[in-house]
Design a protein around this motif. Sequence first.
Motif, PDB file in Angstrom:
ATOM      1  N   HIS A 255      -5.114   5.432   5.947  1.00  0.00           N
ATOM      2  CA  HIS A 255      -6.700   5.508   6.306  1.00  0.00           C
ATOM      3  C   HIS A 255      -6.413   4.743   7.748  1.00  0.00           C
ATOM      4  O   HIS A 255      -7.268   3.728   8.215  1.00  0.00           O
TER       5      HIS A 255
ATOM      6  N   VAL B 269      -4.928   3.437   1.422  1.00  0.00           N
ATOM      7  CA  VAL B 269      -4.161   4.997   0.758  1.00  0.00           C
ATOM      8  C   VAL B 269      -4.261   4.610  -0.471  1.00  0.00           C
ATOM      9  O   VAL B 269      -4.909   5.417  -1.797  1.00  0.00           O
TER      10      VAL B 269
ATOM     11  N   HIS C 204      -4.431  -1.003  12.710  1.00  0.00           N
ATOM     12  CA  HIS C 204      -5.657  -1.181  12.251  1.00  0.00           C
ATOM     13  C   HIS C 204      -6.344  -2.116  13.555  1.00  0.00           C
ATOM     14  O   HIS C 204      -5.469  -3.288  13.872  1.00  0.00           O
TER      15      HIS C 204
ATOM     16  N   ASP D 131       1.197  -0.929  -0.079  1.00  0.00           N
ATOM     17  CA  ASP D 131      -0.185   0.259   0.304  1.00  0.00           C
ATOM     18  C   ASP D 131       0.942   1.618  -0.057  1.00  0.00           C
ATOM     19  O   ASP D 131       0.706   2.140  -0.365  1.00  0.00           O
TER      20      ASP D 131
ATOM     21  N   ASP E  10       0.257   6.716   3.933  1.00  0.00           N
ATOM     22  CA  ASP E  10       0.034   5.545   4.836  1.00  0.00           C
ATOM     23  C   ASP E  10       0.731   5.273   6.120  1.00  0.00           C
ATOM     24  O   ASP E  10       0.842   4.425   6.527  1.00  0.00           O
TER      25      ASP E  10
ATOM     26  N   ASP F 104      -3.916  -4.205   0.919  1.00  0.00           N
ATOM     27  CA  ASP F 104      -3.993  -3.837   2.098  1.00  0.00           C
ATOM     28  C   ASP F 104      -5.480  -4.688   2.379  1.00  0.00           C
ATOM     29  O   ASP F 104      -5.398  -4.410   3.292  1.00  0.00           O
TER      30      ASP F 104
HETATM   31 MN    MN Z   1      -2.383   1.168   4.370  1.00  0.00          MN
END
Ligand code: MN
Length: 325
Positions: free
Chosen positions: A117, A137, A298, A29, A92, A168
């Motif tokens: 993100h 991203v 995340h 990403d 990112d 991702d």
């Molecule tokens: Mn990412």
Amino acid sequence: MQKKIKEIIKLINKNDNFLIVGHVGSDGDSIGSVTAFTRLLRIKNKKVRAYLNRDTLAPFSFLETEGEEFYTDSKKLKKDLAAENYILITLDSGNLERVDLEAEITAGAEFIINIDHHADNSHFGKINLVGSDRAAVGEIIYNFAVEMIGIDIPMQVAEPLATAIITDTGALRYENTTSRVLRILADLMDVGVDIYKINKKIFGSISYKALILKGLALATLERSANGKIAWLYVSRQMMHEAETDYTEGLVSMARDIEDVEIGILFTEEEEAEIKVSLRSNFYAEVNELAAEFNGGGHPRAAGATVEKTLEETINLVVEAAKKYV
Ligand code: MN
Ligand code: 5GP
Ligand code: MN
């Protein structure tokens, strides 16, 4: 999102010296987004520098174009930027520590545009575009591309964007795979992107040495909390033996075991510097677990670096993980 994208494009149109960079320990990403955004701005005749860390580039070498200028030497970058006014665009990267630049280069920027993100992004830029509902991203940069040059996106931009999204979403297997993602990939295929090729490069092939390391790592597998937590580790000795430090994809072996909620990979970067990779399947918020160790990420994929020995780190992190399952 769209309003902010337009605001950033206006700013880009008014300026002419940019530095684009991703995060440390760069992934598809990060590399794909940096490559795509750099090319997009170059199409718009902007003066753009990009920094990509050589250590993590190898699996993505299919994105490279001959004669194209990307910095892989941070000393040279620092020297070339010394007398310049540049706007830094970070991609990112959830916080300043994640940005893959020497502190001096980051500090030397006129200001920062932070496009990311990660829900835990610290909004360190002057302008912050954080689409925490976006899978990658690359998905956000796709919106920039459509806004700036229309849906007929040239291959040199389309391919790195598809690479970012495929990385991702784990080739569309992760929870972040939305219908929006599928539509974007369909559009990218329509302009010529070979999704099979990208999948094959990223998820469908492994070097012989990396497979040897995978075998060594698999032999360290352990479980706890009634099989809801599984972990494996890679020691420096193992990397030495396998002659590679490529650990991409190892953590998913732990996560993908039946009944496991949290999968963990511990990588011994140095004697007392352990990289912890965390993955979850359905409910455990591993970004919160990572935050307990000054990391982040995340809900289903996060990480941290712990400055303790391998054994101490495993004990600490596995113990902390039990609260989440
Ligand atoms: Mn990412
Ligand atoms: P990986 O395990 O693949 O290195 O990282 C998974 C995700 O966790 C990354 O996409 C990134 O969002 C996050 N991550 C990994 N390491 C760190 C870290 O040290 N700090 C923060 N804030 N996030 C991390
Ligand atoms: Mn990333």
